[in-house]
Design a protein around this motif. Structure first.
Motif, short mmCIF file in Angstrom:
data_model
loop_
_atom_site.label_atom_id
_atom_site.label_comp_id
_atom_site.label_asym_id
_atom_site.label_seq_id
_atom_site.Cartn_x
_atom_site.Cartn_y
_atom_site.Cartn_z
N TRP A 71 -35.36 32.12 32.91
CA TRP A 71 -34.25 31.16 32.98
C TRP A 71 -32.97 31.73 32.39
O TRP A 71 -31.87 31.39 32.85
CB TRP A 71 -34.66 29.86 32.29
CG TRP A 71 -35.99 29.36 32.79
CD1 TRP A 71 -37.09 29.07 32.05
CD2 TRP A 71 -36.36 29.14 34.15
NE1 TRP A 71 -38.13 28.68 32.85
CE2 TRP A 71 -37.71 28.70 34.16
CE3 TRP A 71 -35.70 29.27 35.38
CZ2 TRP A 71 -38.41 28.39 35.32
CZ3 TRP A 71 -36.40 28.95 36.55
CH2 TRP A 71 -37.74 28.53 36.51
N ALA A 72 -33.07 32.60 31.43
CA ALA A 72 -31.86 33.27 30.91
C ALA A 72 -31.26 34.16 32.00
O ALA A 72 -30.03 34.26 32.14
CB ALA A 72 -32.21 34.10 29.67
N PHE A 83 -25.82 32.90 37.52
CA PHE A 83 -24.81 31.86 37.75
C PHE A 83 -23.50 32.22 37.05
O PHE A 83 -22.40 32.00 37.60
CB PHE A 83 -25.31 30.50 37.28
CG PHE A 83 -26.27 29.84 38.23
CD1 PHE A 83 -25.95 29.67 39.57
CD2 PHE A 83 -27.50 29.36 37.79
CE1 PHE A 83 -26.83 29.06 40.46
CE2 PHE A 83 -28.38 28.74 38.66
CZ PHE A 83 -28.05 28.59 40.00
N ALA A 84 -23.58 32.77 35.86
CA ALA A 84 -22.37 33.16 35.12
C ALA A 84 -21.65 34.30 35.84
O ALA A 84 -20.42 34.30 35.96
CB ALA A 84 -22.73 33.56 33.70
N GLU A 118 -29.42 31.93 34.39
CA GLU A 118 -28.11 31.55 33.84
C GLU A 118 -27.12 32.69 33.96
O GLU A 118 -25.94 32.48 34.29
CB GLU A 118 -28.27 31.13 32.38
CG GLU A 118 -26.95 30.64 31.76
CD GLU A 118 -27.11 30.17 30.33
OE1 GLU A 118 -26.08 29.89 29.69
OE2 GLU A 118 -28.26 30.09 29.85
N LYS A 119 -27.57 33.92 33.73
CA LYS A 119 -26.67 35.07 33.85
C LYS A 119 -26.20 35.26 35.30
O LYS A 119 -25.04 35.58 35.54
CB LYS A 119 -27.35 36.34 33.35
CG LYS A 119 -26.41 37.55 33.36
CD LYS A 119 -27.06 38.79 32.82
CE LYS A 119 -26.05 39.94 32.73
NZ LYS A 119 -25.36 40.21 34.00
#
Length: 298
Positions: A269-270, A276-277, A273-274
């Motif tokens: 999940w990290a 998406f960032a 998130e990366k």
């Protein structure tokens, strides 16, 4: 060409071959910029010819493109991209020796190669691609402001007449475009990424949605799939003409999708998130690089 010569040049008789959305918008914008010029247009469909006259898009309408270009000093071929290369030699042979011929095709290598293999076309032709359009089609949707602030790309080669090239750049600039130039090959590679691939992605997203969930979609889905409503034949011709570059961009897209798939499958999940960032940063960079208003690239 010096500035004085540029300012002195005024089109006298402008022909648009294929008066649909783009061709009609070119005619309307040219008529506003040069109200004393005569605008003529061609379409094989009698109903289209009547519509272009009823809407005062052109002054005269012709069924025959060859008849249309007689005595014109500027000729814009706005036919579907799959027909431009075939039309070019006939139009060049029928045109005045001093005429300037350009086009609106969203792929360039095939068209420019066809022009340069024919003596009259090689002399008169300058490749163009105004990046403007809509999912809507037809002359009834033409807009005088379609090109305002939009980018138009010219694609000269070492065979292109420099005076004609300057005048084509001036033409697009005076009807509202920002104008840059690049080689036909560089254009096709860039547009595969910036225009052709987004349409495929939009179409794929529309195809992936189960129809029983269609009533659940919101504005985000509609925004992401809006360009999938574009003309299927037009987009088939674009992809066909630019297949190698589009395939290369599909590999890039598949790689990006694969990163999301891999992160989700491994419950990273990290990593999600990366991704998406990183996408957010990329989108901000794209927005910062866009000088004009948004458009529907073709």
């Amino acid at each position: 060409m010096n500035r004085e010569a540029q300012e002195a040049w005024r089109p006298r008789r402008i022909a648009v071959i294929g008066v649909g959305l783009l061709g009609g918008s070119v005619a309307l914008a040219a008529k506003r910029r040069w109200p004393d010029a005569t605008l003529v247009g061609s379409s094989r469909k009698p109903e289209t010819r009547q519509t272009m006259l009823d809407l005062q898009v052109v002054d005269h309408a012709f069924a025959d493109a060859i008849e249309c270009v007689a005595d014109c000093d500027v000729i814009i071929i706005a036919a579907p991209v799959g027909h431009i290369a075939r039309l070019l030699p006939e139009i060049a042979d029928a045109s005045d020796p001093n005429a300037i011929i350009t086009d609106v095709g969203s792929t360039k290598h095939e068209i420019v190669t066809a022009a340069e293999s024919h003596p009259a076309a090689a002399l008169r032709f300058v490749g163009s691609h105004p990046i403007a359009g809509s999912e809507r089609t037809g002359v009834e949707n033409a807009s005088v402001d379609l090109f305002q602030g939009k980018l138009s790309i010219t694609t000269p080669t070492d065979q292109t007449d420099p005076i004609r090239h300057d005048r084509v750049k001036q033409f697009w600039g005076e009807i509202g475009c920002r104008v840059i130039s690049m080689s036909p090959a560089d254009h096709d590679l860039a547009l595969a990424s910036a225009s052709h691939m987004p349409h495929i992605a939009s179409a794929a997203l529309a195809l992936a949605l189960p129809q029983e969930f269609a009533h659940l979609t919101g504005s985000g889905f509609r925004d992401a799939t809006r360009i999938a409503a574009g003309d299927p034949l037009m987009w088939r011709q674009i992809v066909e003409a630019n297949a190698p570059a589009v395939l290369a961009q599909l590999q890039q897209y598949e790689s990006a999708i694969g990163q999301f798939r891999g992160a989700i499958a491994s419950q990273d999940w990290a990593g999600i998130e990366k991704l998406f960032a990183d996408a957010q940063t990329a989108k901000q960079t794209i927005d910062a690089a866009t000088c004009g208003p948004e458009d529907d690239s073709e």
